[in-house]
Design a protein around this motif. Structure first.
Motif, mmCIF file in Angstrom:
data_model
loop_
_atom_site.group_PDB
_atom_site.id
_atom_site.type_symbol
_atom_site.label_atom_id
_atom_site.label_comp_id
_atom_site.label_asym_id
_atom_site.label_seq_id
_atom_site.Cartn_x
_atom_site.Cartn_y
_atom_site.Cartn_z
ATOM 1 N N ARG A 1 25.692 -0.660 -70.393
ATOM 2 C CA ARG A 1 26.136 0.454 -69.541
ATOM 3 C C ARG A 1 27.419 0.121 -68.805
ATOM 4 N NH1 ARG A 1 21.433 0.572 -65.090
ATOM 5 N NH2 ARG A 1 20.257 -0.317 -66.835
ATOM 6 N N TRP A 2 27.668 -1.186 -68.592
ATOM 7 C CA TRP A 2 28.865 -1.609 -67.871
ATOM 8 C C TRP A 2 30.028 -1.739 -68.843
ATOM 9 C CZ3 TRP A 2 27.231 -0.671 -63.342
ATOM 10 C CH2 TRP A 2 25.950 -1.024 -62.941
ATOM 11 N N PRO A 3 31.244 -1.380 -68.414
ATOM 12 C CA PRO A 3 32.407 -1.448 -69.308
ATOM 13 C C PRO A 3 33.025 -2.839 -69.330
ATOM 14 C CG PRO A 3 33.079 -0.529 -67.196
ATOM 15 C CD PRO A 3 31.592 -0.767 -67.100
ATOM 16 N N GLY A 4 33.977 -3.040 -70.231
ATOM 17 C CA GLY A 4 34.802 -4.242 -70.218
ATOM 18 C C GLY A 4 34.503 -5.224 -71.327
ATOM 19 N N GLY A 5 35.516 -6.004 -71.660
ATOM 20 C CA GLY A 5 35.396 -6.980 -72.725
ATOM 21 C C GLY A 5 34.415 -8.087 -72.427
ATOM 22 N N TYR A 6 34.309 -8.477 -71.144
ATOM 23 C CA TYR A 6 33.351 -9.536 -70.814
ATOM 24 C C TYR A 6 31.933 -9.114 -71.174
ATOM 25 C CZ TYR A 6 30.000 -12.170 -68.105
ATOM 26 O OH TYR A 6 28.892 -12.888 -67.731
ATOM 27 N N ILE A 7 31.540 -7.911 -70.757
ATOM 28 C CA ILE A 7 30.194 -7.424 -71.057
ATOM 29 C C ILE A 7 29.981 -7.346 -72.564
ATOM 30 C CG2 ILE A 7 28.649 -5.437 -70.882
ATOM 31 C CD1 ILE A 7 28.851 -7.057 -68.316
ATOM 32 N N GLN A 8 30.990 -6.889 -73.285
ATOM 33 C CA GLN A 8 30.876 -6.784 -74.736
ATOM 34 C C GLN A 8 30.714 -8.155 -75.390
ATOM 35 O OE1 GLN A 8 34.184 -4.470 -76.236
ATOM 36 N NE2 GLN A 8 33.908 -2.879 -74.681
ATOM 37 N N SER A 9 31.191 -9.201 -74.742
ATOM 38 C CA SER A 9 31.117 -10.547 -75.321
ATOM 39 C C SER A 9 29.729 -11.162 -75.200
ATOM 40 C CB SER A 9 32.128 -11.469 -74.635
ATOM 41 O OG SER A 9 31.658 -11.909 -73.358
ATOM 42 N N ALA B 1 12.283 -5.924 -65.602
ATOM 43 C CA ALA B 1 12.179 -4.557 -65.091
ATOM 44 C C ALA B 1 13.241 -4.359 -64.019
ATOM 45 C CB ALA B 1 10.790 -4.314 -64.509
ATOM 46 N N PRO B 2 13.562 -3.092 -63.683
ATOM 47 C CA PRO B 2 14.542 -2.849 -62.623
ATOM 48 C C PRO B 2 14.173 -3.593 -61.337
ATOM 49 C CG PRO B 2 14.076 -0.811 -63.776
ATOM 50 C CD PRO B 2 13.103 -1.829 -64.302
ATOM 51 N N GLY B 3 15.124 -4.325 -60.820
ATOM 52 C CA GLY B 3 14.904 -5.090 -59.604
ATOM 53 C C GLY B 3 14.320 -6.471 -59.816
ATOM 54 N N HIS B 4 13.876 -6.742 -61.049
ATOM 55 C CA HIS B 4 13.312 -8.067 -61.338
ATOM 56 C C HIS B 4 13.667 -8.431 -62.774
ATOM 57 C CE1 HIS B 4 10.741 -11.553 -61.102
ATOM 58 N NE2 HIS B 4 10.048 -11.164 -62.159
ATOM 59 N N ALA C 1 24.271 -11.578 -62.650
ATOM 60 C CA ALA C 1 22.894 -11.454 -62.153
ATOM 61 C C ALA C 1 22.621 -10.104 -61.509
ATOM 62 C CB ALA C 1 22.592 -12.578 -61.161
ATOM 63 N N ASN C 2 23.610 -9.549 -60.787
ATOM 64 C CA ASN C 2 23.333 -8.286 -60.098
ATOM 65 C C ASN C 2 23.391 -7.081 -61.022
ATOM 66 O OD1 ASN C 2 26.142 -8.222 -60.404
ATOM 67 N ND2 ASN C 2 26.449 -7.069 -58.514
ATOM 68 N N GLY C 3 23.707 -7.293 -62.303
ATOM 69 C CA GLY C 3 23.781 -6.169 -63.224
ATOM 70 C C GLY C 3 22.778 -6.188 -64.358
ATOM 71 N N VAL C 4 21.992 -7.250 -64.487
ATOM 72 C CA VAL C 4 21.087 -7.344 -65.637
ATOM 73 C C VAL C 4 19.809 -6.533 -65.445
ATOM 74 C CG1 VAL C 4 21.960 -9.578 -66.406
ATOM 75 C CG2 VAL C 4 20.044 -9.492 -64.800
ATOM 76 N N ALA C 5 19.408 -6.322 -64.191
ATOM 77 C CA ALA C 5 18.189 -5.544 -63.919
ATOM 78 C C ALA C 5 18.348 -4.827 -62.582
ATOM 79 C CB ALA C 5 16.963 -6.444 -63.909
ATOM 80 N N THR D 1 15.924 -12.816 -61.683
ATOM 81 C CA THR D 1 16.599 -12.174 -60.561
ATOM 82 C C THR D 1 15.638 -11.304 -59.757
ATOM 83 O OG1 THR D 1 17.245 -10.174 -61.778
ATOM 84 C CG2 THR D 1 18.717 -12.080 -61.914
ATOM 85 N N THR D 2 15.951 -11.179 -58.476
ATOM 86 C CA THR D 2 15.249 -10.265 -57.578
ATOM 87 C C THR D 2 16.294 -9.499 -56.783
ATOM 88 O OG1 THR D 2 13.385 -11.791 -57.355
ATOM 89 C CG2 THR D 2 13.589 -10.064 -55.698
ATOM 90 N N SER D 3 16.183 -8.175 -56.778
ATOM 91 C CA SER D 3 17.134 -7.329 -56.050
ATOM 92 C C SER D 3 16.431 -6.614 -54.920
ATOM 93 C CB SER D 3 17.770 -6.306 -56.996
ATOM 94 O OG SER D 3 18.548 -6.947 -57.986
ATOM 95 N N ASN D 4 17.058 -6.616 -53.757
ATOM 96 C CA ASN D 4 16.528 -5.946 -52.578
ATOM 97 C C ASN D 4 17.624 -5.079 -51.951
ATOM 98 O OD1 ASN D 4 13.748 -7.346 -52.042
ATOM 99 N ND2 ASN D 4 15.166 -9.010 -52.501
ATOM 100 N N VAL D 5 17.246 -3.914 -51.455
ATOM 101 C CA VAL D 5 18.173 -2.998 -50.797
ATOM 102 C C VAL D 5 17.671 -2.727 -49.390
ATOM 103 C CG1 VAL D 5 19.229 -0.718 -50.840
ATOM 104 C CG2 VAL D 5 18.817 -1.931 -52.975
ATOM 105 N N GLY D 6 18.510 -2.987 -48.392
ATOM 106 C CA GLY D 6 18.137 -2.742 -47.009
ATOM 107 C C GLY D 6 18.319 -1.293 -46.601
#
Length: 232
Positions: free
Chosen positions: A104-112, A122-125, A155-159, A193-198
């Motif tokens: 879903r993210w653009p750019g050559g790095y992601i494509q690589s 799962a989302p957030g984990h 890490a902040n974009g994989v889930a 990864t673990t994602s939290n939103v305040g």
């Protein structure tokens, strides 16, 4: 940011390099846009020492600093008899399934990237593995530390727990911190990864970092959460 982190880590490692010291912590402060064009890196020793050093690299683009990276380099010694860690190892890359969600993210790095995920992703984990076939600098060998550090910011974009789409929320990180209790090996980076939103516009993604032999460190990224206007 991910490949930029690898480039800056390589500069921090190479600066007045000593074999009796190794990088134990990396900290990146993102000051502005990381333009995909020519840039300059200036590296200095902020705190010299016999057993502890602090080294800083400043990335310049369009005449302005856009990123500051710092590394604590600590003296090494044999502590193999007392080594311990409490983070369980991820199943290896061979146990993971190919995953296209990050596309879903653009750019050559992601494509690589070659991305695979494990049961429980799962989302957030997030639970999975990243690798790519490219050297950090074309024509130069890339050691394992630089190879894997050059993917950690992913890490902040994989889930993600939020959807960065019109009507959703963006969650750009303004920093990246990496702590290493041992040096990694190999070309595969495992992320748990673990994602939290305040409640006030700030989020946090943290991750246990793995190589094929188990956990080797942790990362953290603080995020600014912004509403994305609905599509018109």
């Amino acid at each position: 940011m991910a490949p930029v982190g690898g480039v800056i880590a390589a500069e921090l490692q190479a600066h007045q390099r000593r074999e009796d010291l190794r990088i134990a912590r990396l900290n990146f402060e993102i000051l502005g846009t990381l333009h995909s064009e020519e840039f300059e890196v200036n590296t200095t020793t902020l705190r010299p020492g016999r057993t502890i050093e602090l080294v800083e690299s400043v990335m310049m683009s369009r005449g302005r600093p856009c990123l500051v990276g710092r590394a604590w380099r600590l003296a090494t010694s044999d502590t193999s008899q007392v080594r311990v860690h409490h983070d369980p190892a991820l199943p290896g890359p061979e146990a993971a399934e190919p995953h296209q969600g990050i596309s879903r993210w653009p750019g050559g790095y992601i494509q690589s990237l070659e991305v695979s995920v494990l049961a429980g992703h799962a989302p957030g984990h997030g639970r999975g593995w990243l690798t790519n076939p490219y050297p950090m600098v074309d024509g130069e060998p890339t050691d394992s530390l630089i190879k894997l550090v050059g993917m950690v910011d992913t890490a902040n974009g994989v889930a993600p727990v939020l959807d960065a789409v019109p009507g959703g929320h963006s969650f750009a990180n303004v920093d990246l911190q990496i702590h290493l209790h041992r040096l990694p090996v190999g070309e595969h980076l495992g992320l748990e990864t673990t994602s939290n939103v305040g409640p006030d516009g700030v989020g946090l993604t943290s991750a246990v970092l793995h190589d094929i032999h188990g956990p080797f460190g942790r990362s953290a990224q603080i995020q600014t959460i912004r509403e994305i206007p609905p599509a018109q």
